[in-house]
Design a protein around this motif. Structure first.
Motif, PDB file in Angstrom:
ATOM      1  N   THR A  71       0.842  -1.188   0.000  1.00 26.03           N
ATOM      2  CA  THR A  71       0.000   0.000   0.000  1.00 26.03           C
ATOM      3  C   THR A  71       0.878   1.239   0.000  1.00 26.03           C
ATOM      4  O   THR A  71       1.984   1.237   0.559  1.00 26.03           O
ATOM      5  CB  THR A  71      -0.928   0.022   1.234  1.00 26.03           C
ATOM      6  N   LEU A  72       0.392   2.291  -0.640  1.00 25.61           N
ATOM      7  CA  LEU A  72       1.167   3.523  -0.695  1.00 25.61           C
ATOM      8  C   LEU A  72       1.375   4.136   0.683  1.00 25.61           C
ATOM      9  O   LEU A  72       2.344   4.864   0.902  1.00 25.61           O
ATOM     10  CB  LEU A  72       0.455   4.533  -1.610  1.00 25.61           C
ATOM     11  N   SER A 102       4.699   6.403  -7.243  1.00 21.61           N
ATOM     12  CA  SER A 102       3.575   5.467  -7.108  1.00 21.61           C
ATOM     13  C   SER A 102       3.713   4.222  -7.958  1.00 21.61           C
ATOM     14  O   SER A 102       3.184   3.165  -7.607  1.00 21.61           O
ATOM     15  CB  SER A 102       2.270   6.179  -7.489  1.00 21.61           C
ATOM     16  N   ARG A 107      -0.609   2.573 -10.093  1.00 19.33           N
ATOM     17  CA  ARG A 107      -1.284   3.218  -8.954  1.00 19.33           C
ATOM     18  C   ARG A 107      -1.278   4.736  -9.062  1.00 19.33           C
ATOM     19  O   ARG A 107      -1.381   5.433  -8.060  1.00 19.33           O
ATOM     20  CB  ARG A 107      -0.616   2.771  -7.652  1.00 19.33           C
ATOM     21  N   THR A 159      -3.577   6.816 -10.435  1.00 18.17           N
ATOM     22  CA  THR A 159      -4.852   7.419 -10.037  1.00 18.17           C
ATOM     23  C   THR A 159      -5.038   7.355  -8.528  1.00 18.17           C
ATOM     24  O   THR A 159      -5.490   8.317  -7.896  1.00 18.17           O
ATOM     25  CB  THR A 159      -6.024   6.713 -10.735  1.00 18.17           C
ATOM     26  N   GLU A 160      -4.669   6.225  -7.915  1.00 15.05           N
ATOM     27  CA  GLU A 160      -4.763   6.093  -6.458  1.00 15.05           C
ATOM     28  C   GLU A 160      -3.863   7.119  -5.769  1.00 15.05           C
ATOM     29  O   GLU A 160      -4.277   7.776  -4.800  1.00 15.05           O
ATOM     30  CB  GLU A 160      -4.357   4.686  -6.038  1.00 15.05           C
ATOM     31  N   ALA A 161      -2.626   7.255  -6.266  1.00 12.31           N
ATOM     32  CA  ALA A 161      -1.698   8.216  -5.661  1.00 12.31           C
ATOM     33  C   ALA A 161      -2.210   9.644  -5.790  1.00 12.31           C
ATOM     34  O   ALA A 161      -2.186  10.416  -4.829  1.00 12.31           O
ATOM     35  CB  ALA A 161      -0.322   8.086  -6.315  1.00 12.31           C
ATOM     36  N   ALA A 165     -10.728   7.125  -7.717  1.00 10.40           N
ATOM     37  CA  ALA A 165     -10.116   5.867  -8.173  1.00 10.40           C
ATOM     38  C   ALA A 165     -11.150   4.760  -8.358  1.00 10.40           C
ATOM     39  O   ALA A 165     -11.215   4.134  -9.423  1.00 10.40           O
ATOM     40  CB  ALA A 165      -9.001   5.436  -7.221  1.00 10.40           C
ATOM     41  N   ARG A 204     -12.445   3.143 -12.009  1.00 12.26           N
ATOM     42  CA  ARG A 204     -12.377   1.705 -12.280  1.00 12.26           C
ATOM     43  C   ARG A 204     -13.736   1.158 -12.672  1.00 12.26           C
ATOM     44  O   ARG A 204     -13.844   0.293 -13.543  1.00 12.26           O
ATOM     45  CB  ARG A 204     -11.849   0.969 -11.042  1.00 12.26           C
ATOM     46  N   SER A 241      -4.267  12.003 -14.246  1.00 17.45           N
ATOM     47  CA  SER A 241      -3.817  10.611 -14.203  1.00 17.45           C
ATOM     48  C   SER A 241      -3.702  10.027 -15.603  1.00 17.45           C
ATOM     49  O   SER A 241      -2.741   9.312 -15.917  1.00 17.45           O
ATOM     50  CB  SER A 241      -4.781   9.767 -13.361  1.00 17.45           C
TER      51      SER A 241
END
Length: 440
Positions: free
Chosen positions: A29-30, A155, A159, A161-163, A306, A310, A361
């Protein structure tokens, strides 16, 4: 129509090495990645400080001149400086050490913003704001281009978009408390004192980026020599980013539509503050409270983007966010009281965060690293180009025809932009990272 491929595509061009993280397995996980957490923390503190300037500068102008047009003129001047800086920001980010460049921008802004409360303690000098704020806007553009280019290295491609969502969400959380504190500080010691807090926050940001830089490899081999580039070479380098945008159907459509979106909305913070102060007769503390509550929408949008992307795909997220944004903005000037104003502002900021994170992103995913600075700078330079005109026009409309007229015009423009996007490649799900976009 299929995208034309040049004799040598950007994906095939040799990539120049830059300070990069050592090869190692990434944490699950980030949140467990130390470098990412340092970056997130320092930027969150910086955004909290920026919240002070966001409120304090318009209040400083309003107290000194009483004119919403002056607020818009200053915002427009800063926006114009950012556009000019964008011409060179990408070249700097792709040629120089991006972390050192970002740290230098932060330290320079710390010194410039620190001058405002120092001078204001002697005598208010409005002209000083017309010097410092454009300079800080130019430095901010260079910093933001660098910021976008380093996120993929922190990231990993899968990842991004998550970051971006975590960074945006954490920064937005700070922006909730920031306006509240800024309003209180401005009411207690004046807007100039609140700007001093922003100056300190840039020191925290510089410390964070330079700390990360210490742990990175310093080896670098440039594929092009930076010596004596010449005007023609600089323009060719800038146009390389613009050409990449034009060759990608989705990025091309986003660039055009976002140019008009920024034109229609960049002046909204000034209009909102004017509405609360002039039409609703509220104090500085309430202004901070409304902007703090509105920032909750940004947090929600950042944390939701995010999973939404998806599940729904890029096109549905971006177009839906722009359309909802238009509806919220159109109703802002007709609320008549503080609570619905804060609620609609939260919807507007939430939708803006979803659309903005999706756009950024996608650009990070499909742009080669050696072009990312120039592509980002070209993207922002183009779509911010009409911003200063839009700010001046929107604030002039609010001052002469009322806030309601300004908000309806801004919201209607957003609705038109979202409708046009339905017939462009934006409507399609985003391609996988590195895939070639094709328009049929």
């Amino acid at each position: 129509m299929t995208e034309r491929k040049p004799a040598r595509s950007p994906q095939q061009a040799p990539r120049r090495s830059r300070p990069a993280a050592p090869r190692r397995s990434r944490p699950a996980t980030l949140w467990r990645d130390r470098r990412f957490c340092v970056f997130l923390t320092s930027q969150t503190l910086s955004v909290a400080g920026d919240s002070f300037a966001l409120i304090a500068v318009p209040l400083l102008i309003l107290r000194a001149t009483g004119s919403v047009a002056q607020m818009g003129l200053l915002t427009g001047a800063a926006g114009a400086a950012a556009v000019v800086a964008g011409i060179f920001a990408g070249i700097l980010a792709d040629r120089l050490d991006r972390w050192i460049l970002m740290g230098a921008c932060d330290l320079a802004r710390m010194l410039l913003y620190g001058l405002i409360p120092l001078v204001w303690s002697v005598h208010p000098e409005v002209w000083l704001l017309y010097v410092i704020l454009p300079l800080c806007a130019a430095l901010g553009m260079i910093f933001q281009v660098g910021y976008v280019t380093v996120v993929p290295a922190l990231s990993g491609p899968a990842r991004i978009t998550e970051a971006n969502g975590l960074l945006y969400g954490a920064s937005s959380t700070a922006a909730i408390a920031g306006p509240l504190l800024a309003g209180l500080v401005s009411a207690a010691i004046g807007p100039a004192g609140a700007i001093a807090v922003d100056a300190v926050s840039f020191a925290a940001s510089a410390a964070g980026v330079l700390l990360i830089r210490r742990g990175l490899s310093v080896s670098r081999t440039d594929s092009t020599s930076p010596a004596e580039p010449g005007r023609e070479r600089l323009w060719r380098e800038f146009l390389a980013g613009a050409r990449f945008l034009w060759q990608q159907p989705v990025l091309r459509a986003l660039t055009v539509l976002l140019t008009f979106f920024i034109f229609a909305t960049q002046g909204l913070p000034d209009v909102l503050i004017f509405y609360l102060k002039h039409d609703l007769g509220q104090g500085d503390g309430v202004v901070g409270l409304v902007l703090g509550v509105a920032a909750v929408g940004t947090v929600v949008g950042a944390l939701a983007v995010a999973p939404l992307r998806r599940r729904l795909g890029f096109g549905t997220c971006w177009i839906g966010a722009v359309l909802l944004c238009g509806l919220a903005v159109a109703g802002l000037g007709a609320t008549g009281s503080v609570p619905p104003t804060a609620a609609l502002a939260a919807v507007y900021l939430g939708c803006t965060s979803v659309a903005g994170i999706c756009s950024m992103s996608l650009r990070q995913q499909i742009t080669p690293d050696h072009l990312l600075g120039r592509v980002t700078a070209a993207f922002w330079t183009i779509h911010f180009s009409l911003g200063p005109i839009g700010v001046a026009l929107l604030t002039w409309t609010a001052g002469h025809f009322g806030v309601m007229a300004a908000c309806v015009a801004s919201g209607a423009t957003c609705l038109v932009i979202g409708t046009i996007a339905l017939v462009t490649p934006i409507r399609r799900p985003a391609p996988r990272p590195g895939a070639t976009l094709v328009e049929t």
